[in-house]
Structures are given as C-alpha cells and as structure tokens.
Scaffold this active site. Structure first.
Site, PDB file in Angstrom:
ATOM      1  N   GLN A 169      -6.557  15.835 -45.634  1.00 57.15           N
ATOM      2  CA  GLN A 169      -5.235  16.234 -46.110  1.00 57.15           C
ATOM      3  C   GLN A 169      -5.309  16.732 -47.556  1.00 57.15           C
ATOM      4  O   GLN A 169      -4.299  17.167 -48.099  1.00 57.15           O
ATOM      5  CB  GLN A 169      -4.286  15.038 -46.020  1.00 57.15           C
ATOM      6  N   ASN A 170      -6.484  16.679 -48.150  1.00 55.96           N
ATOM      7  CA  ASN A 170      -6.656  17.077 -49.545  1.00 55.96           C
ATOM      8  C   ASN A 170      -6.863  18.585 -49.659  1.00 55.96           C
ATOM      9  O   ASN A 170      -7.387  19.222 -48.742  1.00 55.96           O
ATOM     10  CB  ASN A 170      -7.840  16.337 -50.169  1.00 55.96           C
TER      11      ASN A 170
ATOM     12  N   ASP B 247      -8.401  19.856 -52.548  1.00 50.66           N
ATOM     13  CA  ASP B 247      -9.251  19.983 -53.735  1.00 50.66           C
ATOM     14  C   ASP B 247     -10.636  20.562 -53.472  1.00 50.66           C
ATOM     15  O   ASP B 247     -11.373  20.870 -54.409  1.00 50.66           O
ATOM     16  CB  ASP B 247      -9.388  18.634 -54.445  1.00 50.66           C
TER      17      ASP B 247
ATOM     18  N   HIS C  30      -4.186  20.796 -44.849  1.00 53.19           N
ATOM     19  CA  HIS C  30      -3.112  21.309 -45.714  1.00 53.19           C
ATOM     20  C   HIS C  30      -3.570  22.475 -46.579  1.00 53.19           C
ATOM     21  O   HIS C  30      -2.935  22.800 -47.574  1.00 53.19           O
ATOM     22  CB  HIS C  30      -2.553  20.181 -46.583  1.00 53.19           C
TER      23      HIS C  30
ATOM     24  N   CYS D 280       2.083  40.142 -56.892  1.00 48.87           N
ATOM     25  CA  CYS D 280       0.911  40.598 -56.147  1.00 48.87           C
ATOM     26  C   CYS D 280       0.485  41.968 -56.681  1.00 48.87           C
ATOM     27  O   CYS D 280       1.312  42.890 -56.769  1.00 48.87           O
ATOM     28  CB  CYS D 280       1.249  40.695 -54.660  1.00 48.87           C
TER      29      CYS D 280
ATOM     30  N   GLY E 151      -8.545   6.614 -47.507  1.00 45.04           N
ATOM     31  CA  GLY E 151      -7.751   7.067 -48.632  1.00 45.04           C
ATOM     32  C   GLY E 151      -6.451   7.755 -48.285  1.00 45.04           C
ATOM     33  O   GLY E 151      -5.974   8.595 -49.052  1.00 45.04           O
ATOM     34  N   SER E 152      -5.845   7.410 -47.174  1.00 47.55           N
ATOM     35  CA  SER E 152      -4.551   8.000 -46.798  1.00 47.55           C
ATOM     36  C   SER E 152      -3.566   6.894 -46.449  1.00 47.55           C
ATOM     37  O   SER E 152      -3.905   5.955 -45.725  1.00 47.55           O
ATOM     38  CB  SER E 152      -4.710   8.944 -45.598  1.00 47.55           C
TER      39      SER E 152
END
Length: 282
Positions: A101-102, A104, A119, A178, A218-219
């Site tokens: 879900q990260n 990064d 995500h 853009c 970690g969730s």
C-alpha cells in the site's frame, strides 16, 4: 493469560509455505517516513482526496507545495531492515511476491522483484487531460524553476506517508501545467476517493491465490484494498500472520498476531527461514 506470540511463532506458521506479503506504511517508518496514524490512535491529518484535487486550484497548489518538499525526503529515504529482509526472503523462495500500500518505492530499492504497488508510486506523474507520463524528478525540476524560493532542506517541514508535507507558504506557489497540453498534473498515486486499477486488484488477488500463506506487515488494514486480501486468504483456508504496532481491522482473523516493529520481526524471520533454505540448497 495466553503467551504473547514471538517471531518464532511466525517462523513456524510460515515454514515450508510459499508466502504472499501485504505491506503498509508501518513498514517504512524506520526509513523516516511516518504512517498516517502516527501514535497508533488518530491520524496526523486528513490526506488529499481526488475530488478536492481535481475540483480546486487552491487544493492543487496546497498539495504540490507540500509534495515539493515531501518528494525530497522520499527521494533521500533508504530501505530499512524490514524491506531488505523481505527481499532476502524472496531470493530464498519463501516470499512469492509483495502487494504494498506504500508509494515510496522502497521495496524495489531493497531488491524485491515481484512488487505490486496497490496505490501507485510517487516516482512518476501523469497529466489528467492528455495522459502523458513524466518522471517525478523531471517534474520536481520544473516545480523549482517556477518556485525558486522553495527550501532545499526537506527536514524543515513535517512529512506524510503519501509524500505530501505540511507547508505554510502556499499562496505564492505556482503549479506548472502539463508541458504537452497545459492540463493538470497529478502524481501516479491513488488518492483517497480514487479506485485502484482493476488490473492491479486482479494481480494482487492472484498473488494470494498462488500462495500457501499471507503475511501482513506494517498495515492497520483500514483500507479495503488490504482487508480484501486478508479475507481472500481466509476464504482459501491459508494461514495469515500479522506484524504491526497497534491494532488492525483483521486481528481476529490472524493465526499469529505480533505486536512489534516490522524491521525486527522480519529480520528474525529472514534469518530463520532464508538461512534454512540456503542451507538446504547447499
């Protein structure tokens, strides 16, 4: 009183079971990226929603001003021992893939190969009008060209886990359009109020269907994309292990639930299972 589960209980749960992994923001806190809930009780602040981003120029200015600072912290962040441990477990054949879900990108930087970014990722930006995609680093250069007053020290502002940062000086911030069509630029992450791409959901479900166990790391599992995978695992009858600081929405479904930091537990897991696999091969 029942004994508190330890990493050894997780080792026994996953031993000889090809394991799919679901990770959340808590995995990256040891890399200096906070999770939304901070102390495990209440969110730090409300994240940007897709509806607000599209409808309001002020909202886009606020987001991109914060993101201009947050991106610097994300770009400088490094994988922690939890990310590295999962990459070690994948190389050893224990972990079959990661749905995260990260946003990064730290799993890939740590060396994991099969990573589904549920995500999206902050590494790229797309135009909502013409669909052209740009590297995030390229967009950052343009942001700073039109806003030369921006600080270059990312530690000056608090960071949120989606790369957004709390930044006060937004009134004079200029959001570049853009360069292809003049449309609205948006990072390739799933904002609250957006839907995960159907092909991503299908791939994550296949990851669970191919595995003999699911490990959540970690969730807090408050987002449906993660909860659905846990329920899918339970419907298949495969065991579920959860490692997290603070409660999760599916604690009652866990076969082993460990209240501890992901870096420590995942390293212990890798030392036990990856080493055992290496010895068996040797």
């Amino acid at each position: 009183m029942a004994p508190v589960p330890t990493p050894s209980a997780l080792v026994e749960l996953l031993r000889d079971r090809p394991t799919a992994v679901l990770t959340g923001a808590g995995l990256s806190t040891d890399s200096g990226i906070p999770d939304y809930r901070g102390d495990g009780s209440k969110p730090r602040r409300s994240p940007m929603t897709f509806q607000r981003f599209v409808a309001s120029e002020d909202a886009r200015r606020r987001y991109w001003a914060g993101s201009s600072m947050g991106w610097l912290r994300f770009a400088r962040s490094r994988p922690n021992d939890g990310h590295v441990a999962l990459a070690d477990l994948e190389r050893a054949g224990v972990v079959t893939g990661i749905a995260t879900q990260n946003v990064d990108g730290l799993h890939r930087r740590a060396g994991s190969q099969r990573v589904l970014e549920l995500h999206g990722s902050l590494d790229t930006v797309s135009c909502l009008d013409c669909g052209t995609r740009f590297p995030r680093a390229e967009v950052d250069v343009r942001l700073r060209e039109v806003n030369p007053w921006l600080p270059t020290d990312p530690d000056l502002v608090p960071l949120n886990p989606d790369g957004d940062a709390e930044f006060a000086e937004i009134d004079r911030f200029v959001v570049p359009p853009c360069p292809v069509c003049g449309g609205i630029l948006k990072p390739d992450v799933v904002f609250f109020g957006e839907f995960v791409r159907p092909e991503t959901t299908t791939a994550a479900e296949a990851l669970v269907d191919e595995a003999d166990a699911l490990l959540v790391a970690g969730s807090s599992l408050v987002v449906n994309t993660g909860v659905r995978l846990v329920h899918r695992a339970k419907r298949r009858g495969i065991p579920v292990g959860i490692v997290n600081r603070g409660p999760t929405e599916t604690d009652a479904l866990a076969d082993v639930r460990i209240e501890d930091g992901t870096s420590e537990v995942l390293r212990a897991l890798a030392d036990a299972l990856a080493a055992r696999t290496d010895n068996a091969v040797g």
